[in-house]
Design an enzyme around this catalytic site. Structure first.
Site, PDB file in Angstrom:
ATOM      1  N   SER A  36       4.289   0.127   2.414  1.00 52.58           N
ATOM      2  CA  SER A  36       3.203   0.779   1.695  1.00 52.58           C
ATOM      3  C   SER A  36       2.853   2.133   2.310  1.00 52.58           C
ATOM      4  CB  SER A  36       1.996  -0.165   1.654  1.00 52.58           C
ATOM      5  OG  SER A  36       1.118   0.175   0.633  1.00 52.58           O
TER       6      SER A  36
ATOM      7  N   LYS B  89       7.601  -1.688  -0.598  1.00 56.97           N
ATOM      8  CA  LYS B  89       6.459  -1.935  -1.492  1.00 56.97           C
ATOM      9  C   LYS B  89       5.905  -0.594  -1.960  1.00 56.97           C
ATOM     10  CE  LYS B  89       2.067  -4.268  -2.119  1.00 56.97           C
ATOM     11  NZ  LYS B  89       1.301  -3.111  -2.616  1.00 56.97           N
TER      12      LYS B  89
ATOM     13  N   ASP C 152      11.258  13.762   3.818  1.00 54.51           N
ATOM     14  CA  ASP C 152      11.485  14.694   2.706  1.00 54.51           C
ATOM     15  C   ASP C 152      11.227  16.143   3.107  1.00 54.51           C
ATOM     16  OD1 ASP C 152      12.216  12.647   1.037  1.00 54.51           O
ATOM     17  OD2 ASP C 152      10.255  12.422   0.107  1.00 54.51           O
TER      18      ASP C 152
END
Length: 688
Positions: free
Chosen positions: A475, A500, A486
């Protein structure tokens, strides 16, 4: 509805279907209604209609109540009532499935008689089998053989449904033999083992008779909701109270999340900083088979018990002792764990730091380690403008300052076992390491995308950065690790994360509550964290089986997908350096005693994962168990030999509860530090 969604976004705790926090509940002493006389109430009929309408209209996925979903729901219901394929034959199961059309009336009109009928039918088969088991144990003990050349498969979930009643009879005969042998392994005589097993089955019968209409209704409705996705659940009023206590983290107990799996109570996860986590011996996937009060209390067998009743035994006043008898995940090794109950305090879950020294190319480098067990935020303190309110980001910023004052050459953010927490903290924590920009995208059920990000324009820490994750990082942890990856702001190492990527909102119903998936997370690259998780740049040997733990192991989990990337400027692109980093990493670990130990442990766990069979021959069984212990001891002694440490004569000499880093921790963090140093050097050379 948008307000409820935003409330849901504030907290994105990892919650698994059918899980329960350790919450005290009163055990009723009233007389119970016979199973055949249990009937749905007007409230339950109304709620069935409410839940069905809500899922069709408001769930993130496009839910259509069609024949396919109805069959999936009925299959889930049967699997829930007969999880180990131990009661029904294939023909009996098929006869129930041929009545799938009756589910539509149950869900749309609230005609729940069919759901109750199926429950009673299977429960009576269970009752008859338990009664037959008791007769065998009490009157036919001499018919059990413990020198036969047979093997037993405890976990039958992946097996075919039996075609004949004789197959079920064989399974139960083998199962009783297996259970007697397991108890005899604990130095019980066959008569003592028989007496314990009789009490176990008598308890199961007693609890079956205690079933009430709420139990049937909640089970049926969750068979439907989890056909849509595993995190959408109906919570009865009693269950709602338990869930809300878990969310407030104001619970006394051992700090664990439990769920029912077959007839066992399984440990799903440990609350970071909680008593069980600090004690160090209880692990995810362990199965609790007995509970005792105090240091000397008699262990009460809880196989086959209802989850809330096991929870009731495990919880208790802070400062008191509970002893858990547990099986490891392959059902072969038993142990008793003593835990002192306590409250889970914020301080126990707060970020902490330390420094380690890394030797690389003849030089000593100092690496700062910040461990973040969960993403926490004192909402009330923030709302009241308390200048001292606690949050993950504020604490991490303070720890970074302290580490920099001591002198560090790089920083590692340790998110292993971090199951999530406050989403806004994951967002603001990323902001400590980037100048400004988006951090996560959130898409709601209507297709609207909300981009969260940092706009401060200030970088708190500009030095070399690594993030370490494992299969239990979920999460909010995945949001942070994914954003760092990224942006190319740092290197991510470890295991693939949990996966998740969904957000749940709690909706009030006329009777109970509905936890419904209303949104989905996406990385700034546009890729979802759902199902696939975050793939590390450098993978370490896994210590968790992805086929058993993680979103991809959950039936009916929502699929991975992607949206448009959020336009951003990358800090750097580590991709061209990964091959060189990996080559250096592979060379180093060939001579690292602790990392070689990590590799051996990972391989041993891989061989023992799945659904192993167990010998029904007492001598062979003891030989296999001793072989497992000998293998574990040999691995530990090989590690110690490489380090020049004294050899051990037995595994019990290993102190699992020590506060010192374990060999596996040392391997993971030390090698992460060396990768970070190597990465920093390569980046510097690349820019020259």
């Amino acid at each position: 509805m948008r307000t409820q969604l935003l409330r849901g976004l504030l907290i994105c705790w990892l919650t698994l279907s059918l899980s329960s926090p350790l919450v005290a509940e009163e055990v009723s002493t009233r007389q119970y209604t016979p199973l055949e006389e249990l009937a749905p109430s007007a409230e339950q009929r109304r709620v069935a209609r409410e839940v069905t309408r809500t899922l069709v209209r408001q769930h993130f996925a496009s839910v259509a109540l069609d024949a396919e979903l109805e069959q999936q729901a009925l299959e889930n219901y049967i699997d829930q009532l007969d999880p180990n394929k131990a009661l029904l034959t294939a023909a009996e199961r098929q006869a129930i499935l041929e009545r799938t059309a009756e589910l539509e009336a149950a869900l749309v009109k609230g005609d729940l008689e069919f759901a109750f009928e199926v429950f009673v039918y299977i429960a009576n088969k269970n009752k008859a089998r338990l009664e037959r088991n008791l007769v065998q144990l009490q009157e036919e003990l001499d018919q059990f053989s413990f020198d036969q050349d047979q093997r037993f498969m405890p976990d039958r979930r992946e097996q075919q449904w039996p075609t004949h009643q004789a197959e079920l009879d064989t399974y139960w005969q083998q199962r009783l033999t297996h259970e007697l042998l397991s108890l005899m392994d604990a130095d019980q005589s066959i008569e003592e083992a028989r007496d314990l097993l009789v009490r176990r089955y008598q308890n199961q019968l007693s609890r079956l008779r205690q079933t009430n209409a709420d139990d049937i209704f909640q089970g049926f409705l969750n068979a439907f909701t989890t056909s849509v996705d595993p995190h959408t659940n109906y919570l009865s009023p009693r269950r709602s109270e338990s869930f809300n206590i878990q969310m407030r983290l104001s619970l006394d107990g051992i700090g664990a999340v439990l769920q029912t799996e077959n007839e066992y109570t399984k440990v799903v996860s440990l609350v970071p900083g909680g008593p069980a986590d600090r004690q160090g011996q209880l692990r995810p996937n362990d199965r609790i088979i007995g509970v005792a009060q105090g240091a000397e209390g008699e262990i009460e067998n809880v196989i086959g018990w209802r989850l809330d009743e096991v929870v009731d035994l495990v919880r208790g006043p802070r400062g008191s002792i509970v002893r858990l008898e547990v099986l490891n995940q392959d059902n072969t090794a038993r142990r008793v764990i003593e835990i002192e109950r306590n409250a889970v305090e914020l301080e126990d879950q707060a970020a902490s730091s330390r420094r380690i020294q890394v030797e690389e190319e003849g030089e000593t480098r100092h690496i700062g380690i910040i461990e973040i067990p969960t993403f926490y935020l004192d909402f009330e303190g923030q709302r009241n403008n308390d200048p001292q309110y606690r949050s993950t980001t504020r604490d991490v910023a303070r720890l970074i300052r302290e580490l920099q004052d001591e002198g560090i050459d790089g920083l590692v953010i340790d998110l292993r076992n971090n199951g999530g927490g406050a989403l806004q903290e994951a967002n603001s924590l990323v902001g400590l390491f980037i100048p400004r920009g988006p951090t996560v995208q959130v898409r709601d059920a209507d297709g609207h995308i909300n981009v969260l990000g940092d706009s401060s324009g200030r970088v708190f820490y500009e030095g070399p950065l690594a993030v370490v994750i494992n299969r239990l990082s979920a999460s909010a942890s995945e949001i942070f690790a994914g954003a760092i990856q990224d942006y190319g702001r740092g290197i991510v190492v470890g295991e693939r994360s949990f996966g998740k990527g969904t957000v749940q909102t709690i909706l009030d119903l006329s009777y109970g509550q509905l936890k419904i998936t209303r949104a989905k997370f996406y990385r700034i690259s546009g890729a979802s964290t759902q199902h696939r998780g975050v793939e590390p740049d450098i993978a370490f040997p896994p210590l968790f089986d992805p086929d058993r733990i993680g979103e991809s192991a959950s039936p009916n989990a929502l699929a991975w997908d992607q949206v448009q990337p959020a336009v951003t400027r990358r800090h750097a692109d580590p991709a061209p350096l990964i091959a060189t980093l990996l080559s250096s990493h592979q060379q180093r670990i060939q001579e690292d005693a602790n990392f070689l130990f990590l590799q051996e442990q990972s391989e041993w766990l891989r061989r023992h994962n799945g659904a192993p069979s167990i010998s029904l021959n007492l001598t062979e069984r003891q030989r296999e168990q001793q072989q497992d212990e000998d293998e574990q001891l040999a691995m530990e002694n090989r590690r110690r030999e490489r380090l020049g440490l004294e050899q051990l004569s037995q595994l019990e000499e290993v102190d699992l509860s020590s506060e010192e880093p374990t060999p596996l921790d040392q391997a993971i963090l030390y090698e992460t530090g060396r990768i970070l140093v190597d990465y920093t050097r390569l980046v510097s050379q690349h820019h020259q």
